[in-house]
Design a protein around this motif. Structure first.
Motif, mmCIF file in Angstrom:
data_model
loop_
_atom_site.group_PDB
_atom_site.id
_atom_site.type_symbol
_atom_site.label_atom_id
_atom_site.label_comp_id
_atom_site.label_asym_id
_atom_site.label_seq_id
_atom_site.Cartn_x
_atom_site.Cartn_y
_atom_site.Cartn_z
ATOM 1 N N LYS A 70 -46.684 8.017 37.432
ATOM 2 C CA LYS A 70 -46.444 6.603 37.110
ATOM 3 C C LYS A 70 -45.089 6.440 36.418
ATOM 4 O O LYS A 70 -44.312 5.528 36.739
ATOM 5 C CB LYS A 70 -47.560 6.086 36.202
ATOM 6 C CG LYS A 70 -47.378 4.632 35.682
ATOM 7 C CD LYS A 70 -47.541 3.624 36.785
ATOM 8 C CE LYS A 70 -47.807 2.213 36.267
ATOM 9 N NZ LYS A 70 -46.723 1.597 35.517
ATOM 10 N N ASN A 71 -44.775 7.335 35.491
ATOM 11 C CA ASN A 71 -43.483 7.267 34.797
ATOM 12 C C ASN A 71 -42.320 7.487 35.766
ATOM 13 O O ASN A 71 -41.277 6.824 35.654
ATOM 14 C CB ASN A 71 -43.435 8.305 33.673
ATOM 15 C CG ASN A 71 -44.340 7.955 32.505
ATOM 16 O OD1 ASN A 71 -44.653 6.778 32.294
ATOM 17 N ND2 ASN A 71 -44.766 8.951 31.752
ATOM 18 N N MET A 72 -42.497 8.403 36.707
ATOM 19 C CA MET A 72 -41.452 8.648 37.699
ATOM 20 C C MET A 72 -41.192 7.395 38.544
ATOM 21 O O MET A 72 -40.045 7.033 38.828
ATOM 22 C CB MET A 72 -41.836 9.821 38.602
ATOM 23 C CG MET A 72 -41.861 11.169 37.913
ATOM 24 S SD MET A 72 -42.425 12.493 39.021
ATOM 25 C CE MET A 72 -41.045 12.570 40.174
ATOM 26 N N ILE A 73 -42.271 6.734 38.931
ATOM 27 C CA ILE A 73 -42.143 5.509 39.728
ATOM 28 C C ILE A 73 -41.441 4.423 38.920
ATOM 29 O O ILE A 73 -40.503 3.773 39.400
ATOM 30 C CB ILE A 73 -43.534 5.031 40.196
ATOM 31 C CG1 ILE A 73 -44.127 6.019 41.198
ATOM 32 C CG2 ILE A 73 -43.451 3.619 40.795
ATOM 33 C CD1 ILE A 73 -45.595 5.791 41.501
ATOM 34 N N ASP A 74 -41.877 4.248 37.672
ATOM 35 C CA ASP A 74 -41.298 3.205 36.819
ATOM 36 C C ASP A 74 -39.815 3.467 36.536
ATOM 37 O O ASP A 74 -39.033 2.533 36.341
ATOM 38 C CB ASP A 74 -42.071 3.105 35.502
ATOM 39 C CG ASP A 74 -43.472 2.543 35.689
ATOM 40 O OD1 ASP A 74 -43.761 2.025 36.783
ATOM 41 O OD2 ASP A 74 -44.280 2.626 34.740
ATOM 42 N N ASN A 75 -39.434 4.741 36.507
ATOM 43 C CA ASN A 75 -38.034 5.108 36.250
ATOM 44 C C ASN A 75 -37.181 5.090 37.516
ATOM 45 O O ASN A 75 -35.986 5.431 37.466
ATOM 46 C CB ASN A 75 -37.963 6.496 35.606
ATOM 47 C CG ASN A 75 -38.519 6.507 34.194
ATOM 48 O OD1 ASN A 75 -38.518 5.482 33.506
ATOM 49 N ND2 ASN A 75 -39.009 7.662 33.763
ATOM 50 N N GLY A 76 -37.772 4.733 38.637
ATOM 51 C CA GLY A 76 -37.020 4.625 39.876
ATOM 52 C C GLY A 76 -36.747 5.931 40.576
ATOM 53 O O GLY A 76 -35.935 5.988 41.520
ATOM 54 N N GLU A 77 -37.435 7.017 40.176
ATOM 55 C CA GLU A 77 -37.137 8.329 40.742
ATOM 56 C C GLU A 77 -37.606 8.484 42.190
ATOM 57 O O GLU A 77 -37.115 9.350 42.915
ATOM 58 C CB GLU A 77 -37.770 9.423 39.877
ATOM 59 C CG GLU A 77 -37.181 9.519 38.479
ATOM 60 C CD GLU A 77 -37.846 10.585 37.635
ATOM 61 O OE1 GLU A 77 -38.109 11.681 38.165
ATOM 62 O OE2 GLU A 77 -38.120 10.324 36.441
ATOM 63 N N LEU A 78 -38.562 7.650 42.623
ATOM 64 C CA LEU A 78 -39.041 7.719 44.009
ATOM 65 C C LEU A 78 -38.367 6.675 44.896
ATOM 66 O O LEU A 78 -38.599 6.661 46.106
ATOM 67 C CB LEU A 78 -40.562 7.544 44.074
ATOM 68 C CG LEU A 78 -41.421 8.795 43.847
ATOM 69 C CD1 LEU A 78 -41.342 9.261 42.402
ATOM 70 C CD2 LEU A 78 -42.860 8.540 44.232
ATOM 71 N N GLY A 79 -37.562 5.803 44.305
ATOM 72 C CA GLY A 79 -37.002 4.694 45.069
ATOM 73 C C GLY A 79 -38.069 3.641 45.307
ATOM 74 O O GLY A 79 -38.984 3.461 44.498
ATOM 75 N N ASP A 80 -37.978 2.939 46.408
ATOM 76 C CA ASP A 80 -38.997 1.951 46.775
ATOM 77 C C ASP A 80 -40.195 2.663 47.390
ATOM 78 O O ASP A 80 -40.028 3.572 48.223
ATOM 79 C CB ASP A 80 -38.435 0.948 47.783
ATOM 80 C CG ASP A 80 -37.335 0.082 47.185
ATOM 81 O OD1 ASP A 80 -37.381 -0.176 45.964
ATOM 82 O OD2 ASP A 80 -36.424 -0.319 47.942
ATOM 83 N N ILE A 81 -41.390 2.257 46.997
ATOM 84 C CA ILE A 81 -42.602 2.851 47.568
ATOM 85 C C ILE A 81 -42.811 2.313 48.979
ATOM 86 O O ILE A 81 -42.753 1.101 49.222
ATOM 87 C CB ILE A 81 -43.827 2.562 46.685
ATOM 88 C CG1 ILE A 81 -43.683 3.280 45.343
ATOM 89 C CG2 ILE A 81 -45.116 3.006 47.391
ATOM 90 C CD1 ILE A 81 -44.801 2.987 44.364
ATOM 91 N N VAL A 82 -43.072 3.237 49.906
ATOM 92 C CA VAL A 82 -43.293 2.888 51.310
ATOM 93 C C VAL A 82 -44.778 2.982 51.663
ATOM 94 O O VAL A 82 -45.314 2.147 52.387
ATOM 95 C CB VAL A 82 -42.473 3.818 52.229
ATOM 96 C CG1 VAL A 82 -42.763 3.536 53.698
ATOM 97 C CG2 VAL A 82 -40.985 3.672 51.933
#
Length: 324
Positions: A131-143
């Protein structure tokens, strides 16, 4: 803080009670269970009082209750507890129908009490790191998402539709739908599912495959089942794969384990050493009551997860997608 527990019908009640016992600022003041034999045994185990009368139990001086009854009794117990001005942590699913869930939420709002739903997977350290990785933009946009929640058949009232409201799909869809909604901050708009009994020859579903579409176009699949046999090394799994425009990351709530080999019918066991999700859920609820804040997992979160699970049954019956 004084907390009571309502019913030990659900196996999670024991780990929740253990959690309460490990909090220095909490007293487990009583247990209501109208299964008197079970209630007395549990009250003795946790050194507290047993009540077989719900009204007498709710008249006690206490701040909150934890409800772990059969699913179809959640509505009754939540409404009674709310009217007695007790804050509430309710086992999932919130209810067995959308109408019951909506009424529960409204009664809690009217009585100004907290209604938190027990989704402990949110407190898995691996799920929170992702969740933290997603919030920090590390995955980019979720597909897209790919999720699983595959466990063992719990038997008993879980396979009685009148008491449970549904089988594996209801039992094992709500957790991961909650995680996906939490990660994305968007709602599911369409559900397509195949639901049936494949493994146990029972009159209730023990597996389902769901395809989901979110309001922003993100797609997801979910594998919900009671497909693990009793000799399997662990109870089951709760996994999510998040596909992003920058990278794809997988989290597994039960991945942190040792393998233990012994002689006997179950020669291999997985011994979990990760964080105690149930304890962290209980601690969060207690902090929420102490601080008077909005719960981490609201009644509305429970309702949204329930809607998706029930739509899966409808989709399977209709053999077509269901829009929410």
């Amino acid at each position: 803080m004084k907390i009571g527990m309502m019913s030990f019908a659900h196996m999670h009640a024991y780990s929740y009670a253990d959690g309460l016992m490990n909090l220095p600022n909490v007293e487990l003041v009583g247990i209501f269970d109208d299964d008197s034999d079970r209630g007395k045994e549990v009250a003795e185990k946790y050194r507290t009082k047993h009540f077989n009368n719900q009204k007498s139990f709710l008249e006690m001086d206490m701040d909150a209750v934890i409800i772990c009854s059969e699913n179809f009794r959640h509505k009754e117990m939540v409404i009674n507890a709310a009217k007695a001005n007790k804050h509430i942590l309710c086992e999932k699913p919130i209810a067995t129908t959308v109408e019951d869930a909506e009424e529960m939420i409204n009664v809690c709002d009217e009585n100004n009490v907290i209604l938190q739903i027990a989704f402990p997977v949110r407190f898995s350290s691996s799920m929170r790191r992702l969740k933290n990785m997603i919030d920090n933009g590390e995955l980019g946009d979720i597909v897209a998402f790919r999720t699983t929640n595959r466990g063992q058949n719990p038997g008993g009232w879980f396979i009685d539709k009148e008491q449970s409201g549904g089988g594996a799909v209801l039992d094992h869809t709500v957790h991961m739908v909650d995680i996906m909604r939490w990660y994305l901050g968007k709602e599911i708009m369409e559900v397509h599912a195949i639901v049936d009994s494949y493994f146990h020859g029972i009159d209730i579903d023990d597996a389902g495959l769901l395809t989901l579409e979110f309001e922003n176009g993100v797609i997801a699949t979910h594998d919900a089942s009671w497909s693990r046999f009793k000799e399997y090394p662990t109870w089951g799994d709760a996994t999510i794969e998040v596909v992003g425009t920058k990278q794809t990351v997988t989290a597994d709530a039960f991945k942190e384990h040792f393998r233990m080999f012994t002689s006997g019918p179950k020669s291999l066991s997985h011994v979990f050493y990760g964080n105690d999700m149930d304890f962290d859920l209980i601690r969060d609820f207690v902090n929420c009551v102490e601080e008077g804040r909005k719960p981490s997992i609201t009644g509305s979160d429970g309702l949204k997860a329930l809607e998706v699970a029930l739509a899966a049954y409808k989709s399977s019956e209709m053999k077509s997608a269901v829009k929410l």
